[in-house]
Design a protein around this motif. Structure first.
Motif, PDB file in Angstrom:
ATOM      1  N   ARG A 124      -4.400  17.540   6.076  1.00 61.06           N
ATOM      2  CA  ARG A 124      -2.992  17.243   6.349  1.00 61.06           C
ATOM      3  C   ARG A 124      -2.822  15.730   6.208  1.00 61.06           C
ATOM      4  NH1 ARG A 124      -0.280  20.625   9.182  1.00 61.06           N
ATOM      5  NH2 ARG A 124      -2.134  21.209  10.382  1.00 61.06           N
ATOM      6  N   LEU A 125      -1.801  15.340   5.491  1.00 62.51           N
ATOM      7  CA  LEU A 125      -1.531  13.920   5.274  1.00 62.51           C
ATOM      8  C   LEU A 125      -0.056  13.654   5.529  1.00 62.51           C
ATOM      9  CD1 LEU A 125      -3.264  13.575   1.795  1.00 62.51           C
ATOM     10  CD2 LEU A 125      -4.235  12.912   3.981  1.00 62.51           C
ATOM     11  N   PHE A 126       0.246  12.408   5.779  1.00 62.89           N
ATOM     12  CA  PHE A 126       1.630  11.954   5.845  1.00 62.89           C
ATOM     13  C   PHE A 126       1.758  10.863   4.802  1.00 62.89           C
ATOM     14  CE2 PHE A 126       0.749  14.022   9.779  1.00 62.89           C
ATOM     15  CZ  PHE A 126       1.897  14.759  10.012  1.00 62.89           C
ATOM     16  N   ALA A 127       2.679  11.024   3.910  1.00 65.98           N
ATOM     17  CA  ALA A 127       2.803  10.111   2.768  1.00 65.98           C
ATOM     18  C   ALA A 127       2.892   8.671   3.265  1.00 65.98           C
ATOM     19  CB  ALA A 127       4.019  10.472   1.934  1.00 65.98           C
ATOM     20  N   VAL A 173       0.955  19.384  -1.682  1.00 72.77           N
ATOM     21  CA  VAL A 173       2.088  20.276  -1.447  1.00 72.77           C
ATOM     22  C   VAL A 173       2.871  19.725  -0.260  1.00 72.77           C
ATOM     23  CG1 VAL A 173       2.813  22.606  -0.812  1.00 72.77           C
ATOM     24  CG2 VAL A 173       0.843  22.284  -2.309  1.00 72.77           C
ATOM     25  N   ARG A 174       4.167  19.551  -0.449  1.00 68.00           N
ATOM     26  CA  ARG A 174       5.044  19.054   0.624  1.00 68.00           C
ATOM     27  C   ARG A 174       5.437  20.191   1.561  1.00 68.00           C
ATOM     28  NH1 ARG A 174       9.796  18.061  -2.263  1.00 68.00           N
ATOM     29  NH2 ARG A 174      10.709  17.177  -0.391  1.00 68.00           N
ATOM     30  N   LYS A 175       5.445  19.920   2.855  1.00 67.61           N
ATOM     31  CA  LYS A 175       5.875  20.924   3.830  1.00 67.61           C
ATOM     32  C   LYS A 175       7.320  21.345   3.572  1.00 67.61           C
ATOM     33  CE  LYS A 175       6.029  21.919   8.759  1.00 67.61           C
ATOM     34  NZ  LYS A 175       5.709  21.421  10.104  1.00 67.61           N
ATOM     35  N   LEU A 176       8.152  20.420   3.154  1.00 67.92           N
ATOM     36  CA  LEU A 176       9.568  20.696   2.939  1.00 67.92           C
ATOM     37  C   LEU A 176       9.861  21.421   1.627  1.00 67.92           C
ATOM     38  CD1 LEU A 176      11.097  17.332   4.225  1.00 67.92           C
ATOM     39  CD2 LEU A 176      10.880  19.515   5.450  1.00 67.92           C
ATOM     40  N   ALA A 177       8.852  21.619   0.794  1.00 68.28           N
ATOM     41  CA  ALA A 177       9.065  22.287  -0.507  1.00 68.28           C
ATOM     42  C   ALA A 177       9.193  23.789  -0.283  1.00 68.28           C
ATOM     43  CB  ALA A 177       7.913  21.973  -1.452  1.00 68.28           C
ATOM     44  N   LYS A 178      10.392  24.303  -0.403  1.00 70.09           N
ATOM     45  CA  LYS A 178      10.661  25.718  -0.124  1.00 70.09           C
ATOM     46  C   LYS A 178      10.927  26.534  -1.387  1.00 70.09           C
ATOM     47  CE  LYS A 178      10.554  24.936   4.311  1.00 70.09           C
ATOM     48  NZ  LYS A 178       9.332  25.122   5.025  1.00 70.09           N
ATOM     49  N   HIS A 179      11.136  25.873  -2.518  1.00 68.64           N
ATOM     50  CA  HIS A 179      11.450  26.567  -3.760  1.00 68.64           C
ATOM     51  C   HIS A 179      10.605  25.994  -4.897  1.00 68.64           C
ATOM     52  CE1 HIS A 179      14.838  28.434  -1.783  1.00 68.64           C
ATOM     53  NE2 HIS A 179      15.172  27.242  -1.332  1.00 68.64           N
ATOM     54  N   ALA A 180      10.094  26.883  -5.730  1.00 72.53           N
ATOM     55  CA  ALA A 180       9.316  26.444  -6.888  1.00 72.53           C
ATOM     56  C   ALA A 180      10.235  25.777  -7.903  1.00 72.53           C
ATOM     57  CB  ALA A 180       8.601  27.624  -7.523  1.00 72.53           C
ATOM     58  N   PHE A 181       9.831  24.642  -8.356  1.00 68.12           N
ATOM     59  CA  PHE A 181      10.551  23.896  -9.382  1.00 68.12           C
ATOM     60  C   PHE A 181      10.536  24.672 -10.688  1.00 68.12           C
ATOM     61  CE2 PHE A 181      10.421  21.053 -13.020  1.00 68.12           C
ATOM     62  CZ  PHE A 181      11.461  20.192 -12.762  1.00 68.12           C
ATOM     63  N   THR A 182      11.625  24.611 -11.406  1.00 65.89           N
ATOM     64  CA  THR A 182      11.668  25.122 -12.780  1.00 65.89           C
ATOM     65  C   THR A 182      12.706  24.318 -13.549  1.00 65.89           C
ATOM     66  OG1 THR A 182      11.886  27.060 -14.200  1.00 65.89           O
ATOM     67  CG2 THR A 182      13.328  26.970 -12.286  1.00 65.89           C
ATOM     68  N   THR A 183      12.389  24.015 -14.774  1.00 61.12           N
ATOM     69  CA  THR A 183      13.321  23.328 -15.653  1.00 61.12           C
ATOM     70  C   THR A 183      13.047  23.761 -17.082  1.00 61.12           C
ATOM     71  OG1 THR A 183      14.284  21.185 -16.257  1.00 61.12           O
ATOM     72  CG2 THR A 183      11.905  21.262 -16.039  1.00 61.12           C
ATOM     73  N   VAL A 184      14.076  23.727 -17.890  1.00 57.36           N
ATOM     74  CA  VAL A 184      13.962  24.106 -19.294  1.00 57.36           C
ATOM     75  C   VAL A 184      14.252  22.885 -20.159  1.00 57.36           C
ATOM     76  CG1 VAL A 184      14.916  25.562 -21.128  1.00 57.36           C
ATOM     77  CG2 VAL A 184      14.589  26.496 -18.823  1.00 57.36           C
ATOM     78  N   ASP A 185      13.348  22.617 -21.093  1.00 59.06           N
ATOM     79  CA  ASP A 185      13.505  21.555 -22.092  1.00 59.06           C
ATOM     80  C   ASP A 185      13.722  20.158 -21.515  1.00 59.06           C
ATOM     81  OD1 ASP A 185      13.120  23.405 -24.105  1.00 59.06           O
ATOM     82  OD2 ASP A 185      15.257  23.735 -24.433  1.00 59.06           O
ATOM     83  N   SER A 186      13.204  19.923 -20.323  1.00 59.94           N
ATOM     84  CA  SER A 186      13.210  18.564 -19.776  1.00 59.94           C
ATOM     85  C   SER A 186      11.931  18.373 -18.976  1.00 59.94           C
ATOM     86  CB  SER A 186      14.454  18.311 -18.923  1.00 59.94           C
ATOM     87  OG  SER A 186      14.442  19.114 -17.772  1.00 59.94           O
ATOM     88  N   VAL A 187      11.572  17.119 -18.776  1.00 59.86           N
ATOM     89  CA  VAL A 187      10.323  16.777 -18.121  1.00 59.86           C
ATOM     90  C   VAL A 187      10.642  16.044 -16.821  1.00 59.86           C
ATOM     91  CG1 VAL A 187       8.170  15.474 -18.362  1.00 59.86           C
ATOM     92  CG2 VAL A 187       9.150  16.640 -20.348  1.00 59.86           C
ATOM     93  N   PRO A 188      10.143  16.539 -15.680  1.00 59.59           N
ATOM     94  CA  PRO A 188      10.417  15.859 -14.414  1.00 59.59           C
ATOM     95  C   PRO A 188       9.759  14.487 -14.370  1.00 59.59           C
ATOM     96  CG  PRO A 188       8.809  17.589 -14.079  1.00 59.59           C
ATOM     97  CD  PRO A 188       9.285  17.702 -15.499  1.00 59.59           C
ATOM     98  N   LEU A 232       2.348  16.474   4.102  1.00 54.31           N
ATOM     99  CA  LEU A 232       1.826  17.171   2.924  1.00 54.31           C
ATOM    100  C   LEU A 232       0.466  17.759   3.255  1.00 54.31           C
ATOM    101  CD1 LEU A 232       2.324  13.883   1.699  1.00 54.31           C
ATOM    102  CD2 LEU A 232       2.675  15.358  -0.223  1.00 54.31           C
ATOM    103  N   LEU A 233       0.048  18.657   2.423  1.00 54.61           N
ATOM    104  CA  LEU A 233      -1.333  19.109   2.430  1.00 54.61           C
ATOM    105  C   LEU A 233      -1.972  18.679   1.121  1.00 54.61           C
ATOM    106  CD1 LEU A 233      -1.045  22.746   3.817  1.00 54.61           C
ATOM    107  CD2 LEU A 233      -1.671  20.660   5.056  1.00 54.61           C
ATOM    108  N   LEU A 234      -3.213  18.257   1.210  1.00 48.74           N
ATOM    109  CA  LEU A 234      -4.048  17.998   0.040  1.00 48.74           C
ATOM    110  C   LEU A 234      -5.098  19.088   0.066  1.00 48.74           C
ATOM    111  CD1 LEU A 234      -5.008  16.264  -2.355  1.00 48.74           C
ATOM    112  CD2 LEU A 234      -6.306  14.886  -0.712  1.00 48.74           C
TER     113      LEU A 234
END
Length: 165
Positions: free
Chosen positions: A31-34, A76-91, A54-56
């Protein structure tokens, strides 16, 4: 050719946040804190905010029973509740790093690989997907080797290549 970038499904990680630090240590997680900018979550594909929990942990991103079966560290962030998805762009967390991109066929065998600056990765995705043998891509941070995400062909209706890992 269109592509889709996918984050990991959060459900597999959320129960881990309720574990004690000793329990996490038993499974090789921390367990880490950024405490610095740039800690990239593999669910949300966003950097953690300073002070965010976060968890490492080690994650099996290539579970197929082949010589390329692989695991590596992810945040992995504790607050991350939804999987990211994007089409034809790069985060941004990919666009700003040196990346290793690996192409796999339907039998989960690596058929190509390249190192590229994140800002130029779209051209590499297109080149790899121009090969009909390419089934999907894995992206890693080139310097530390951490798993960064999965890239699939995208046909426009979302029916191809559903990935839940």
């Amino acid at each position: 050719m269109s592509f889709r970038i996918l984050g990991l499904a959060p459900d597999q990680f959320q129960p881990l946040f309720s574990l004690s630090d000793a329990e996490l240590e038993k499974i090789g997680a921390r367990r880490l804190f950024a405490d610095e900018p740039g800690m990239p979550c593999r669910v949300s594909m966003a950097h953690a905010e300073l002070g965010e929990e976060l968890l490492l942990l080690n994650f099996e991103h290539q579970p197929a029973n082949t010589p390329y079966r692989a695991t590596h560290a992810i945040y992995v962030r504790k607050l991350a509740k939804h999987a990211f998805t994007t089409v034809d762009s790069v985060p941004e967390i990919l666009a700003t790093r040196l990346l290793a991109v690996r192409a796999y066929n339907a039998e989960h065998m690596m058929i190509d690989a390249e190192i590229v600056e994140g800002i130029l990765v779209t051209e590499l995705f297109e080149r790899f997907f121009a090969d009909p043998q390419t089934s999907y891509l894995h992206v890693h941070n080139a310097r530390r080797g951490c798993y960064a995400g999965r890239v699939e062909r995208y046909d426009g209706d979302g029916s191809k290549g559903k990935y839940t890992n």
